[in-house]
Write an enzyme that holds these catalytic residues in place. Structure first.
Site, mmCIF file in Angstrom:
data_model
loop_
_atom_site.group_PDB
_atom_site.id
_atom_site.type_symbol
_atom_site.label_atom_id
_atom_site.label_comp_id
_atom_site.label_asym_id
_atom_site.label_seq_id
_atom_site.Cartn_x
_atom_site.Cartn_y
_atom_site.Cartn_z
ATOM 1 N N HIS A 8 92.561 56.537 42.785
ATOM 2 C CA HIS A 8 91.246 57.026 43.196
ATOM 3 C C HIS A 8 90.203 56.851 42.101
ATOM 4 O O HIS A 8 90.529 56.756 40.901
ATOM 5 C CB HIS A 8 91.323 58.497 43.599
ATOM 6 C CG HIS A 8 91.699 59.398 42.446
ATOM 7 N ND1 HIS A 8 90.786 59.826 41.492
ATOM 8 C CD2 HIS A 8 92.890 59.935 42.089
ATOM 9 C CE1 HIS A 8 91.395 60.598 40.616
ATOM 10 N NE2 HIS A 8 92.678 60.679 40.941
ATOM 11 N N GLU A 81 98.637 63.940 44.614
ATOM 12 C CA GLU A 81 99.038 64.084 43.215
ATOM 13 C C GLU A 81 100.062 65.209 43.106
ATOM 14 O O GLU A 81 100.232 66.018 44.027
ATOM 15 C CB GLU A 81 97.795 64.390 42.369
ATOM 16 C CG GLU A 81 98.033 64.546 40.876
ATOM 17 C CD GLU A 81 98.643 63.313 40.228
ATOM 18 O OE1 GLU A 81 99.886 63.144 40.355
ATOM 19 O OE2 GLU A 81 97.909 62.548 39.583
#
Length: 209
Positions: A8, A81
């Site tokens: 990201h 994550e």
């Protein structure tokens, strides 16, 4: 089959080295530019599908990529994550100050020590491997698939792909907006490239998870 992974774009917490975990931290201006440049670079690959972590920083990155590739991102929470629990919002220095006993345990066994109230890297690896196999089973041999995820998640999968002991995950690095790629051949999956940032030469700033 090839899978192209995008870390990201940058967030404010990447700049300040704060652990993000599952926190809903958005991209900053640099992060949106990184996502745009990644999208422009990916346009020539002919991807047939786009998957993403559903956390805001990854989803926003995937949305920008999807707009340019004319692909609707598919949310897969398994690509989130690592859940950092009480580490969330703290810097490495703050962790060692607040939780010295826990951090000594973590330093002894970083792969299997769960973050306080969160996951261990081994648990993260188990869930991203499940997500990887789901994608693998859903596509054809010649397909190119894009996955937008996080530094920890991608590194955990790559340790599995190349047979690297999970305790060494910290020796791998991925910049925000970077591209990494694995390809399945006759001998199985291979790591073709990692942390490709040719499209980001003036936008790479080392940051945290």
């Amino acid at each position: 089959m090839r899978l192209i992974f995008v870390r990201h774009g940058e967030t404010p917490w990447n700049r300040t080295l704060q652990y993000q975990g599952h926190a809903p931290v958005p991209l900053n201006e640099r992060g949106r530019e990184q996502a745009l440049r990644a999208a422009q670079r990916l346009m020539r690959h002919g991807a047939v599908a786009l998957y993403s972590s559903d956390l805001p920083r990854a989803w926003e990155t995937a949305t920008i990529i999807g707009m340019h590739l004319k692909l609707n991102p598919v949310a897969m929470p398994e690509w989130r994550e690592i859940d950092v629990g009480l580490w969330e919002g703290l810097t490495p220095d703050e962790l060692y100050q607040r939780f010295p006993d826990h951090m000594r345990e973590y330093d002894r066994d970083p792969a299997r020590t769960a973050r306080l109230g969160g996951e261990s890297y081994a648990q993260l690896q188990a869930r991203v491997i499940r997500a990887f196999h789901r994608i693998e089973a859903s596509h054809q041999a010649g397909d190119t698939i894009i996955v937008v995820s996080h530094g920890g998640s991608i590194r955990a999968l790559f340790c599995h792909i190349i047979g690297l002991d999970l305790a060494n995950f910290g020796k791998l690095w991925l910049d925000n907006g970077s591209l990494s790629e694995i390809v399945r051949g006759r001998s199985g999956w291979r790591l073709l490239r990692m942390n490709d940032v040719a499209h980001l030469e003036d936008l790479v700033v080392e940051g945290g998870e």
